[in-house]
Design a protein around this motif. Structure first.
Motif, PDB file in Angstrom:
ATOM      1  N   THR A  26     -34.028  20.781 -42.266  1.00 39.75           N
ATOM      2  CA  THR A  26     -33.985  19.289 -42.796  1.00 39.75           C
ATOM      3  C   THR A  26     -34.929  19.130 -44.256  1.00 39.75           C
ATOM      4  O   THR A  26     -34.205  18.377 -44.805  1.00 39.75           O
ATOM      5  CB  THR A  26     -34.784  18.462 -41.921  1.00 39.75           C
ATOM      6  OG1 THR A  26     -34.217  18.559 -40.482  1.00 39.75           O
ATOM      7  CG2 THR A  26     -34.576  16.979 -41.967  1.00 39.75           C
ATOM      8  N   LEU A  36     -25.466  18.404 -43.867  1.00 38.50           N
ATOM      9  CA  LEU A  36     -25.874  17.840 -42.436  1.00 38.50           C
ATOM     10  C   LEU A  36     -24.655  17.584 -41.572  1.00 38.50           C
ATOM     11  O   LEU A  36     -24.907  17.793 -40.303  1.00 38.50           O
ATOM     12  CB  LEU A  36     -26.290  16.243 -42.737  1.00 38.50           C
ATOM     13  CG  LEU A  36     -27.669  16.201 -43.423  1.00 38.50           C
ATOM     14  CD1 LEU A  36     -28.055  14.599 -43.903  1.00 38.50           C
ATOM     15  CD2 LEU A  36     -28.914  16.705 -42.735  1.00 38.50           C
ATOM     16  N   SER A  39     -24.487  20.860 -40.045  1.00 35.20           N
ATOM     17  CA  SER A  39     -25.440  21.122 -39.058  1.00 35.20           C
ATOM     18  C   SER A  39     -25.165  20.280 -37.405  1.00 35.20           C
ATOM     19  O   SER A  39     -25.320  20.618 -36.588  1.00 35.20           O
ATOM     20  CB  SER A  39     -26.778  20.627 -39.581  1.00 35.20           C
ATOM     21  OG  SER A  39     -28.046  20.398 -38.597  1.00 35.20           O
ATOM     22  N   LEU A 159     -28.486  12.119 -41.404  1.00 38.02           N
ATOM     23  CA  LEU A 159     -29.831  12.479 -41.115  1.00 38.02           C
ATOM     24  C   LEU A 159     -30.337  12.257 -39.796  1.00 38.02           C
ATOM     25  O   LEU A 159     -30.853  13.269 -38.874  1.00 38.02           O
ATOM     26  CB  LEU A 159     -30.885  12.043 -42.088  1.00 38.02           C
ATOM     27  CG  LEU A 159     -32.317  12.725 -41.891  1.00 38.02           C
ATOM     28  CD1 LEU A 159     -32.216  14.279 -42.246  1.00 38.02           C
ATOM     29  CD2 LEU A 159     -33.135  12.113 -43.128  1.00 38.02           C
ATOM     30  N   HIS A 162     -28.186  14.111 -37.409  1.00 34.56           N
ATOM     31  CA  HIS A 162     -28.630  15.592 -37.379  1.00 34.56           C
ATOM     32  C   HIS A 162     -30.047  15.883 -36.331  1.00 34.56           C
ATOM     33  O   HIS A 162     -30.145  16.962 -35.579  1.00 34.56           O
ATOM     34  CB  HIS A 162     -28.806  16.082 -38.883  1.00 34.56           C
ATOM     35  CG  HIS A 162     -29.761  16.966 -39.021  1.00 34.56           C
ATOM     36  ND1 HIS A 162     -29.578  18.470 -38.906  1.00 34.56           N
ATOM     37  CD2 HIS A 162     -31.168  16.981 -39.374  1.00 34.56           C
ATOM     38  CE1 HIS A 162     -30.404  19.311 -39.030  1.00 34.56           C
ATOM     39  NE2 HIS A 162     -31.410  18.481 -39.411  1.00 34.56           N
TER      40      HIS A 162
END
Lengths: 328, 281
Positions: A26, A36, A39, A159, A162
């Motif tokens: 991160t 991201l 991920s 974000l 994620h």
């Protein structure tokens, strides 16, 4: 460190390493949308792999239907949220419970078969699910699928999603790691090792296996829920039956008997897939890696590391000489 | 009534090709108690090669490449056996890997286009039904294969050795039989038959690079219908499977038709009539 914390750390090593890994990732890639996105996909695959590791790694039951269960979960939440405006957090229950129920029933029907027959039966079941979703008419959107699936209000950007996805994975890893050390977990391992011995120990093998199969299917449904609300679009080919085989491959490469194996295998193969430019090279690589690992390291990469570590530990142990006759 | 006869004949002709792919499933299971999940892949790679090369040379090349991929499957089995990991599920997983690699290879060499070619173009009338010569050839090859295989298994020393391996591996080893070689041979011959089936399918129904899994499932379904007892049972199961598929596609919508054969396989497996055994108590 207090003993309790030491024991907790020993039991939850995988979760702790995962937290560290996600934190580092991160920090480095929080501002890179492509990373991201990768991920989040990896987290969804990791959940699917964990569902396989749970049932195959612990109880020895190879299920090649996890993508089918994930598709059921994904479609359940998609239909509830788009057709009836049900909030995603409420539809989460359906996304988990419906596949769990299907998995439980499937296990009750085919659970008494041999490993091979059961694997084939689950593969066929997965194919049937794909076809049913494709032919579901207006309910499932047919070949066109369902669009307009709402995102998650509490994970509005990449974000946040994620962190949510990996947060879910970490919680599941913690729960699975706990399960392994409980009486119930040892019962499942006994079933996987020797069902007859498990029966003799008083374990209701069909019921226990069905319960674990249901949990595994529910976990796959959870992965489907995350996938649906991230992609906001679903088609029958979004979670195809062939994905079940890919996920089994990830678990086998990582090491099916270890919870960490599912994570390691997923991360490794997703990274390799990302590094390969074309679908053809990905398929060749997957196939080659699976065959090599099965021949050279059937316990997977985590099993190989553990074996090497145990070997080093044994080699480092001082050799106690045999007592001579005089000493005796 | 004409429609029913048409579907029955079509189904039996289709079943003839399934029989060629079901035979390897029976053979490999008999000798290794496992399944070659790449059997569909052998067929597809053979078809793609034959289509690429073309003509009679293409047929030979296709069967050759299919045989090569079958040999790889056999070597994988020997590799697993040599390292002490000959668990049936492990071999199935390994052949899944091989199937993925074969699919990728076909995609690389042939692309996403359908894999088709023109075979015998003529037709003849049978009770008012138009039957293609190619379809009849497919069934004929299937029948020849099952008869030849049955003859070899029942009346040759190699066949007796294979049956000994199937009945009692340890006993066969103690009798001096080279079990590993025999098992490799079973996998190789099975893959070779699948390659022939692939070439036949090329000239009849056609394939795509993704057909491998469907063919494997159809082969397993056909093989388990009457139990994995031998080539005749496997072939009979394939004919029945082809018949069911043709009737379902003829009388229902395409969506339902795709599900019924799979449901058929699932029910047979669930009823425990498949006799696929791996020693699970």
């Amino acid at each position: 460190m207090p003993e309790v914390l030491q024991r907790l750390a020993a039991r939850q090593t995988t979760a702790l390493l995962l937290i560290l890994g996600v934190a580092v990732y991160t920090v480095f890639f929080a501002a890179v949308p492509a990373r991201l996105d990768l991920s989040i996909s990896t987290a969804v695959y990791a959940l699917l792999a964990l569902s396989v590791a749970l049932i195959y790694g612990q109880a020895g039951v190879l299920s090649v239907a996890q993508a089918g269960f994930a598709a059921v979960g994904a479609y359940a939440t998609a239909i509830l949220t788009t057709r009836w405006d049900i909030p995603p957090l409420i539809s989460l229950f359906a996304a988990i419970l419906l596949p769990a129920l299907l998995g439980f029933l499937l296990s009750r029907v085919v659970g008494s078969l041999s490993h091979l027959s059961l694997a084939v039966a689950t593969l066929v079941f997965g194919e049937i699910v794909t076809i049913v979703l494709r032919e579901g008419g207006t309910l499932t959107g047919g070949y066109v699928g369902l669009s307009g699936i709402p995102g998650l209000a509490f994970a509005p950007d990449l974000l946040a999603y994620h962190l949510l996805a990996w947060g879910v994975v970490i919680v599941v890893v913690i729960l699975c790691s706990n399960l392994i050390t409980t009486t119930r977990g040892r019962a499942y391992q006994t079933i996987g090792h020797d069902p007859l011995r498990a029966e003799a120990d008083g374990i209701n093998v069909p019921k226990s296996t069905a319960l674990l199969f249901g949990c595994s299917a529910g976990l796959a449904g959870l992965a489907g829920w995350l996938y649906a609300h991230y992609m906001t679009f679903l088609a029958p080919e979004s979670l195809p039956a062939s994905l079940s085989i890919t996920v089994v491959l990830m678990v086998v490469v990582g090491g099916r008997r270890h919870i960490a194996g599912a994570i390691v295998g997923t991360i490794l193969l997703v990274a390799l897939q990302n590094a390969m430019p074309t679908e053809e090279s990905q398929g060749l690589l997957y196939g080659a890696v699976l065959v090599l690992v099965l021949i050279a390291a059937p316990d997977g990469l985590v099993g190989l590391v553990n074996w090497w570590r145990d070997r080093r530990r044994r080699a480092a142990r001082p050799i106690i000489p045999e007592p001579t006759a005089q000493e005796v | 009534m004409i429609n029913l006869l048409e579907f029955v004949i079509g189904g039996l002709l289709l079943g003839g090709v399934y029989g060629l792919i079901a035979l390897p499933i029976s053979m490999v299971h008999s000798t290794t108690h496992s399944l070659d999940a790449a059997v569909g892949g052998h067929a597809v790679v053979a078809a793609a090669t034959a289509a690429g090369v073309g003509g009679v040379a293409g047929i030979a090349a296709g069967v050759g490449v299919g045989a090569l991929s079958a040999a790889v499957a056999g070597l994988i089995y020997l590799g697993l056996r040599y390292t002490g990991h000959s668990d049936p599920i492990t071999f199935v997983l390994a052949t899944f890997g091989l199937a993925m690699a074969l699919q990728a290879a076909v995609l690389m060499l042939h692309g996403r286009d359908p894999i088709t070619a023109h075979g015998f173009s003529g037709t003849f009338q049978f009770s008012g039904i138009l039957v293609r010569y190619q379809s009849l050839l497919n069934l004929t090859v299937g029948i020849i294969a099952v008869v030849a295989l049955t003859f070899v298994l029942q009346h040759s020393s190699a066949g007796r050795s294979l049956r000994a391996c199937a009945d009692n591996v340890v006993g066969a080893q103690l009798a001096g039989l080279r079990v590993a070689l025999l098992q490799f041979l079973a996998i190789f011959v099975g893959g070779l038959l699948a390659a022939v089936a692939g070439v036949l399918l090329l000239y009849s129904a056609g394939l795509t690079y993704m057909s491998g899994l469907h063919l494997t499932l159809a082969a397993i379904g056909a093989a388990v219908l009457f139990g994995l007892r031998g080539p005749v049972h496997g072939f009979a199961g394939a004919l029945l499977f082809g018949l069911v598929e043709a009737l379902v596609y003829g009388y229902t919508s395409s969506g339902v038709a795709a599900t019924i054969p799979l449901l058929f396989i699932f029910v047979v497996l669930a009823l425990g009539r498949s006799t696929i055994e791996t020693g699970r108590p």
